[in-house]
Enzyme design. Structure first.
Site, mmCIF file in Angstrom:
data_model
loop_
_atom_site.group_PDB
_atom_site.id
_atom_site.type_symbol
_atom_site.label_atom_id
_atom_site.label_comp_id
_atom_site.label_asym_id
_atom_site.label_seq_id
_atom_site.Cartn_x
_atom_site.Cartn_y
_atom_site.Cartn_z
ATOM 1 N N GLU A 127 -19.294 60.015 -73.044
ATOM 2 C CA GLU A 127 -18.631 60.293 -74.278
ATOM 3 C C GLU A 127 -18.520 61.949 -74.158
ATOM 4 O O GLU A 127 -19.547 62.763 -74.288
ATOM 5 C CB GLU A 127 -19.525 59.963 -75.430
ATOM 6 C CG GLU A 127 -19.675 58.467 -75.358
ATOM 7 C CD GLU A 127 -20.550 57.864 -76.478
ATOM 8 O OE1 GLU A 127 -20.017 57.124 -77.073
ATOM 9 O OE2 GLU A 127 -21.637 58.430 -76.609
ATOM 10 N N SER A 183 -27.874 62.091 -76.913
ATOM 11 C CA SER A 183 -27.161 60.929 -77.212
ATOM 12 C C SER A 183 -27.044 60.629 -78.576
ATOM 13 O O SER A 183 -26.561 59.836 -79.190
ATOM 14 C CB SER A 183 -28.110 59.974 -76.591
ATOM 15 O OG SER A 183 -29.395 60.035 -77.106
ATOM 16 N N ASN A 237 -23.753 54.715 -78.702
ATOM 17 C CA ASN A 237 -25.308 54.571 -79.522
ATOM 18 C C ASN A 237 -25.117 54.518 -80.860
ATOM 19 O O ASN A 237 -26.263 53.770 -81.574
ATOM 20 C CB ASN A 237 -25.872 55.817 -79.283
ATOM 21 C CG ASN A 237 -26.858 55.975 -77.773
ATOM 22 O OD1 ASN A 237 -27.395 54.761 -77.409
ATOM 23 N ND2 ASN A 237 -26.761 56.870 -77.427
ATOM 24 N N HIS A 273 -22.099 62.954 -72.844
ATOM 25 C CA HIS A 273 -23.043 62.041 -72.964
ATOM 26 C C HIS A 273 -22.658 61.122 -71.860
ATOM 27 O O HIS A 273 -22.060 60.242 -71.965
ATOM 28 C CB HIS A 273 -23.295 61.329 -74.362
ATOM 29 C CG HIS A 273 -24.186 60.327 -74.325
ATOM 30 N ND1 HIS A 273 -24.118 59.194 -75.024
ATOM 31 C CD2 HIS A 273 -25.244 60.256 -74.055
ATOM 32 C CE1 HIS A 273 -24.995 58.481 -74.938
ATOM 33 N NE2 HIS A 273 -25.921 59.137 -74.251
#
Length: 407
Positions: free
Chosen positions: A150, A117, A188, A138
């Site tokens: 992602e 992440s 993130n 991700h």
């Protein structure tokens, strides 16, 4: 794709295995611990039984899905896998070691995907002799609910691997968004401010935990930032914040808060320990007694408070239910999310549309640029410039692109 490998049978790994099995694929689920594997299978069964209750799958499907998951403690069983998803702890050395082994043991055509992440996919891939087949995928927790993935392309990842990965993820009903290999990727990185601004607000005594969470629920979120951190795990959240802070060369806007590290050290990790920012007893929860504190009355300028009110008015239908400090915290958070979106756009991280889409897919009420449109760039720019003075911090410095766009 016929056979899928998953490395790591923790919460995320078992969730990915469930998604693949539900999509009809044979799944080889690896972990070094038989106990962890057994617990993963029990959790998957429980999630599937819940899905039956909700009517999303039929009762007769349960057994068929479970028989598609093959637990193992030996990596050699990945010889037949077409793609392997790694989902172990966020530790670069651990991931590099695993990828080195996978590169040696898997067929030359096997795609090797990491669920990191926040770590550098490029650095993970450099542990292999074939970095062209390494890609970031991700997933978001829980992956059987949240459809965003992602897809992280490094400079070495081949276009063929990207294309096959994107197609496969679409085929199983997920929504891939291709992004450059950058700290925290889209969500993130940009949503880091969803955690950091509320954490800082509490740390300086501006607002308490419960009132901050309540403010964000008026935005349409199911959980406030402290509740989300408890759900994800204080340790997991802190590791990601620390990683992004370090990878951005200690940029002040990404600095983690110290008291979160203390809670992690004390073993207060959130829901998984029944104790984090909140204490959990059955279905009830309350803020930890030792985290309750007197608020400090800060004297902000009228212009700053008026702009906070304006921002809240633009994004909320019931902004009058917020007190002054709630408005300030909410306005700071949204302004910083918008600001980070412009930083990401300057760096060509992803397109404006993909960044907005990623936020919506993780159930945020709007993407950064959608918020920007609602609020107005001039309002955001003026508020950030005032925040630098009012809170005596350079972390609120506006992105150059935001400043120029608002002219």
């Amino acid at each position: 794709m016929n056979t899928i490998g998953v490395v790591g049978a923790g919460r995320m790994g078992s969730g990915i295995a469930q998604v693949m099995a539900q999509a009809g694929y044979d799944v080889i689920l690896f972990d070094i611990s038989n106990e962890t594997l057994q617990r993963a299978l029990e959790n998957i069964k429980r999630h599937l039984q819940r899905a039956i209750e909700l009517g999303t799958i039929k009762k007769e499907q349960l057994r068929n899905i479970l028989t598609k998951i093959h637990p193992t403690t030996k990596l050699k069983h990945f010889m037949t896998a077409d793609i392997v998803f790694e989902a172990v702890i966020e530790d670069l050395d651990v991931k590099r070691k695993i990828f080195q082994e996978l590169d040696d043991r898997c067929a030359p055509t096997t795609i090797l995907a990491t669920n990191t992440s926040s770590l550098s996919v490029t650095k993970i891939a450099s542990a292999t002799e074939n970095p062209y087949r390494v890609i970031g995928t991700h997933f978001f927790n829980p992956p059987y609910v949240l459809k965003l993935v992602e897809v992280v392309k490094t400079q070495n990842t081949s276009d063929e691997v990207v294309g096959k990965t994107v197609k496969f993820l679409k085929d199983i009903g997920h929504s891939p968004v291709v992004v450059k290999d950058s700290p925290g990727f889209i969500v993130n990185r940009i949503s880091r401010h969803f955690y950091l601004e509320p954490l800082r607000a509490y740390e300086i005594g501006l607002a308490d935990i419960e009132e901050i969470d309540q403010a964000f629920k008026l935005l349409g979120l199911e959980l406030g930032p402290f509740e989300v951190i408890d759900y994800v795990g204080l340790d997991v959240n802190y590791v990601v914040s620390k990683s992004i802070y370090e990878r951005f060369n200690y940029e002040e806007r990404f600095r983690p808060v110290t008291f979160q590290a203390w809670l992690v050290e004390a073993g207060l990790l959130g829901r998984k320990t029944n104790s984090g920012f909140y204490n959990y007893v059955g279905k009830d929860k309350k803020v930890q007694d030792f985290l309750k504190r007197e608020k400090i009355k800060y004297k902000f300028s009228k212009k700053f408070l008026n702009l906070a009110d304006t921002i809240c008015k633009k994004i909320l239908s019931r902004k009058d239910e917020l007190n002054e400090t709630q408005k300030v915290v909410l306005a700071l958070t949204i302004a910083m999310i918008v600001n980070e979106g412009f930083y990401a756009l300057m760096e060509d991280l992803a397109s404006k549309d993909d960044i907005n889409l990623a936020f919506r897919l993780v159930r945020f009420p709007a993407g950064p640029f959608e918020f920007a449109e609602q609020i107005g760039l001039r309002n955001i720019l003026n508020f950030l410039n005032l925040a630098q003075v009012e809170l005596m911090s350079g972390r609120y410095k506006p992105a150059l692109l935001l400043a120029r766009k608002s002219e």
